[in-house]
Design an enzyme around this catalytic site. Structure first.
Site, PDB file in Angstrom:
ATOM      1  N   CYS A 362      58.413 -31.862  76.856  1.00  9.50           N
ATOM      2  CA  CYS A 362      56.992 -32.095  76.570  1.00  9.50           C
ATOM      3  C   CYS A 362      56.708 -33.392  75.800  1.00  9.50           C
ATOM      4  CB  CYS A 362      56.401 -30.918  75.799  1.00  9.50           C
ATOM      5  SG  CYS A 362      57.044 -29.311  76.240  1.00  9.50           S
ATOM      6  N   ARG A 391      70.172 -26.818  74.922  1.00  9.02           N
ATOM      7  CA  ARG A 391      69.834 -25.879  73.852  1.00  9.02           C
ATOM      8  C   ARG A 391      71.085 -25.134  73.416  1.00  9.02           C
ATOM      9  NH1 ARG A 391      64.303 -23.293  76.486  1.00  9.02           N
ATOM     10  NH2 ARG A 391      63.237 -25.295  76.788  1.00  9.02           N
ATOM     11  N   GLN A 409      64.977 -28.179  83.916  1.00  7.83           N
ATOM     12  CA  GLN A 409      63.695 -27.490  84.088  1.00  7.83           C
ATOM     13  C   GLN A 409      62.850 -28.187  85.157  1.00  7.83           C
ATOM     14  OE1 GLN A 409      62.204 -27.639  79.994  1.00  7.83           O
ATOM     15  NE2 GLN A 409      62.199 -25.410  80.008  1.00  7.83           N
ATOM     16  N   ASP A 411      59.719 -29.039  85.227  1.00  7.10           N
ATOM     17  CA  ASP A 411      58.699 -29.122  84.192  1.00  7.10           C
ATOM     18  C   ASP A 411      57.541 -29.998  84.657  1.00  7.10           C
ATOM     19  OD1 ASP A 411      57.827 -28.324  81.756  1.00  7.10           O
ATOM     20  OD2 ASP A 411      59.352 -29.381  80.596  1.00  7.10           O
ATOM     21  N   HIS A 413      53.287 -31.257  83.333  1.00  4.91           N
ATOM     22  CA  HIS A 413      52.196 -31.184  82.364  1.00  4.91           C
ATOM     23  C   HIS A 413      50.946 -31.795  82.983  1.00  4.91           C
ATOM     24  CE1 HIS A 413      55.820 -30.887  79.835  1.00  4.91           C
ATOM     25  NE2 HIS A 413      55.075 -30.054  79.139  1.00  4.91           N
ATOM     26  N   LYS A 493      48.034 -17.898  78.246  1.00  3.01           N
ATOM     27  CA  LYS A 493      49.018 -18.245  79.265  1.00  3.01           C
ATOM     28  C   LYS A 493      49.058 -17.203  80.369  1.00  3.01           C
ATOM     29  CE  LYS A 493      52.903 -16.002  76.888  1.00  3.01           C
ATOM     30  NZ  LYS A 493      54.331 -16.104  76.531  1.00  3.01           N
ATOM     31  N   HIS A 539      50.927 -26.777  80.181  1.00  2.00           N
ATOM     32  CA  HIS A 539      52.353 -26.774  80.503  1.00  2.00           C
ATOM     33  C   HIS A 539      52.575 -25.786  81.638  1.00  2.00           C
ATOM     34  CE1 HIS A 539      53.332 -28.410  76.373  1.00  2.00           C
ATOM     35  NE2 HIS A 539      52.157 -27.855  76.161  1.00  2.00           N
TER      36      HIS A 539
END
Length: 665
Positions: A362, A391, A409, A411, A413, A493, A539
């Site tokens: 992000c 992680r 990911q 991912d 945005h 969400k 997100h």
């Protein structure tokens, strides 16, 4: 994917993470079991090449099926094996049975092993467990414990609830010398203290619920499954306990269905299939939780990535590539160093500056947004990346592709205006459906999580964002459940779980509205009045991560990928080495037409076919002297059986048609 910067939100983030080590339990058992594959050599070929006589061949050969026959048989088989299994949420009786079984098991253990000390024994997703401080147990011990449980169940002992004072509870615990129970008592804040008795022989601190008598448990619907070590309170500095897992159901039929489901799930274990098909590995020399994609697995990943990128571009996203590390200061701004540090790796000192492996993407996407002054005319701004993150996970929690330390990911945005939220969310839902359908997932469980008590952002924007999410779901026509107060502190969400071939649900897709990060990074845009305003940030992920999604795909298909997704689509097999040159020509022509093909030789034909079956190759092209003379091939399909002899161009045309329409040959 959205990071968490609030202690109270951490627990819910972890529980709803894209890296659940296990799927949720199926609400019904709906097994799509594979057909018995064709592992014998076709009669025509065996007779042609003199491998067996015509008489003996007809006695043992597997009859060929057409594609329609195959589909019909699969459907009939599935219908006959559809069994509905209740859950703890759908059946209060089942929950009571499982909770009572935990108590009955503890009573049985202490009858057989008087020195054993009891701790906790809850019901869980598919049964129950209880932790004991005692000597290590074996499978033979589990059989003894189950027999004692059966005796207790057969005595039809009542379960009686009693309320006592805290002092009386302490007195009773001291009397039976149960130190773990004393610690549990100290953690109970409510008074009075409730306990449950089994007859007048055994009791436990418990709030219930339970069945009225042990006789309400069907002993033929209970099974002890395994024993494992577990630290008290999950703390490795505390004593190691013996945890006995069991499963319990309302009927023997349900137990049999569950055991069948469990066996099928074991057969589909992506770790075993990944090894058998040489798809991926985790190398001890490199470290746990770090995935090596082998050539065949990499082909599948390439297919996934290509489709993902193509679809996102078509839906108006710009693709990004961003670094794997950044200065530690970036993670201070984002809040990771304050609230996510335990999941991050140690910092690196580079020329007297501290750098950090990224745990999420992000902040990078925000930096790209901030590179210039943005105008309201530019909105919505959609950026997407297949971004690898790192992680820290405890070694004991690592699990194949489902829980790893480095993963990629999918991912994305979206930066938009308040009045664009609904349309953007609807666009994400359409994109999600398009991608998931391509990979064979068309059943979803959808949850809309609303504002929790502790939240950032004003009432107006929360209401507007939540309404936009709800309206988008309504427009889409998807049924969903409202999780009141279950949203993240930074925004509402939508979470979507996909259902696999076994009816298991996997958390993959999520859409999160964020009022927090734009504030922390002070991102703005210029509105129509030349005033600076704060954009809305969304997100979203569709697949979750490539590693985990690949694991789900493997288990969904049991490694038997459809033709369009299979790493190797056709294997060319010569009857003898004299046909190898022609087989090489066939293989080259298949490859030049975009078909993933390979040649295997050096073994007898039956073994070559058997090996291709084990490797789940969709198509086999067998070549003998007659095929060389006629410039043809004889084709076998894993799904269609013997397809006969055909020209290479016809074979190519059939494969291309099947790939384009995502069907089998």
């Amino acid at each position: 994917m959205m990071f968490i910067v609030h202690k109270m939100a951490m627990a819910s983030f972890i529980s709803s993470s894209l890296f659940l080590s296990k799927p949720t339990s199926p609400s019904s058992l709906f097994l799509h079991l594979p057909l018995k594959r064709f592992v014998s050599l076709p009669t025509q070929l065996r007779q042609r090449y003199g491998l067996v006589s015509a008489t003996s061949a007809s006695a043992v050969d597997t009859p060929a099926l057409t594609q329609n026959d195959n589909v019909e048989l699969t459907q009939n088989q599935v219908e006959s094996e559809k069994v509905v299994l209740p859950t703890n949420e759908s059946s209060q009786l089942l929950l009571r049975i499982r909770h009572t079984c935990a108590h009955v098991m503890a009573m049985a253990v202490q009858k057989l092993y008087p020195e054993a000390k009891v701790t906790i024994g809850p019901w869980i997703e598919n049964g129950f467990y209880y932790d004991f401080d005692m000597e290590p147990l074996t499978d033979k011990d589990l059989k003894r414990i189950k027999k004692e449980m059966d005796r207790i169940i057969g005595r039809n002992l009542p379960l009686v609830r009693e309320e006592i004072t805290r002092d009386e509870a302490q007195r009773r615990i001291l009397a039976i010398n149960e130190p773990y129970k004393m610690e549990i008592l100290e953690s109970i804040k409510e008074d009075p203290i409730t306990i449950y008795h089994i007859g007048d022989e055994w009791w436990d601190l418990c709030a219930g619920p339970h069945v009225e008598t042990t006789g309400q448990i069907n002993k033929k619907a209970v099974e002890l499954e395994s024993v494992a070590g577990a630290y008290w309170r999950g703390d490795e500095k505390k004593p190691m306990l013996q945890r006995i897992y069991g499963t319990a159901w309302e009927s023997e039929e349900q137990l049999k269905a569950y055991l069948h489901f469990k066996e099928e799930a074991k057969r589909r274990d992506h770790r075993l299939i990944g090894q058998d098909l040489d798809l991926f590995s985790v190398q001890d020399e490199a470290g746990g939780g770090l995935v090596f994609w082998h050539p065949k697995g990499s082909i599948v990943r390439h297919i996934i990535e290509d489709f993902w990128k193509k679809t996102h571009i078509e839906h108006g996203y710009d693709l990004l590539y961003t670094p794997h590390v950044a200065k530690a200061d970036l993670w201070k701004i984002s809040g990771h160093l304050d609230f996510y540090r335990e999941n991050m790796y140690d910092q690196m000192n580079i020329e007297d500056e501290l750098y950090q492996l990224r745990p999420m993407n992000c902040p990078y996407h925000i930096l790209v947004y901030q590179r210039k002054l943005q105008s309201y005319r530019n909105f919505p701004i959609r950026v997407a990346e297949l971004g690898t993150v790192y992680r820290y996970e405890l070694s004991g929690s690592l699990h194949g592709l489902f829980r790893v330390r480095g993963f990629t990911q999918d991912d994305a945005h979206i930066f938009c205006l308040e009045d664009q939220i609904k349309d953007e969310i609807r666009g994400v839902l359409d994109l999600t459906e398009e991608i998931l359908l391509r990979f064979g997932f068309n059943k979803y469980e959808v949850n809309l999580s609303t504002r929790p008590e502790n939240a950032v952002g004003g009432d107006d924007i929360w209401e507007k964002a939540t309404t936009a999410l709800r309206d988008a779901l309504d427009d889409k026509g998807w049924s969903y459940q409202i999780d009141g107060g279950g949203g993240a502190f930074y925004g509402p969400k939508i979470d979507l779980k996909i259902e696999d071939a076994l009816g298991r649900k996997w958390q993959c897709s999520t859409i999160q509205v964020d009022f927090n990060l734009p504030e922390r990074f002070d991102i703005t845009y210029v509105d129509s009045y030349s005033e600076k305003k704060r954009p809305i940030m969304i997100h979203r992920a569709v697949l979750g991560s490539l590693e985990r999604f690949f694991g789900v795909l493997i288990e969904h298909y049991a490694g038997d990928f459809p033709l369009w997704l299979s790493p190797i689509q056709a294997r060319v097999l010569p009857v003898t080495d004299t046909q190898v040159e022609y087989c090489n020509e066939v293989t080259r022509k298949l490859k030049s037409n975009g078909i993933r093909a390979e040649i295997f030789h050096g073994e007898r034909l039956p073994k070559l076919i058997r090996n291709a079956e084990k490797q789940k190759i969709p198509l086999m092209a067998v070549v003998g002297p007659k095929e060389v003379d006629t410039q043809t091939i004889t084709v076998r399909s894993r799904f269609g059986g013997e397809l006969g002899t055909m020209k290479i161009d016809d074979f190519i045309s059939r494969i291309k048609y099947a790939i384009e329409n995502r069907t089998s040959v």
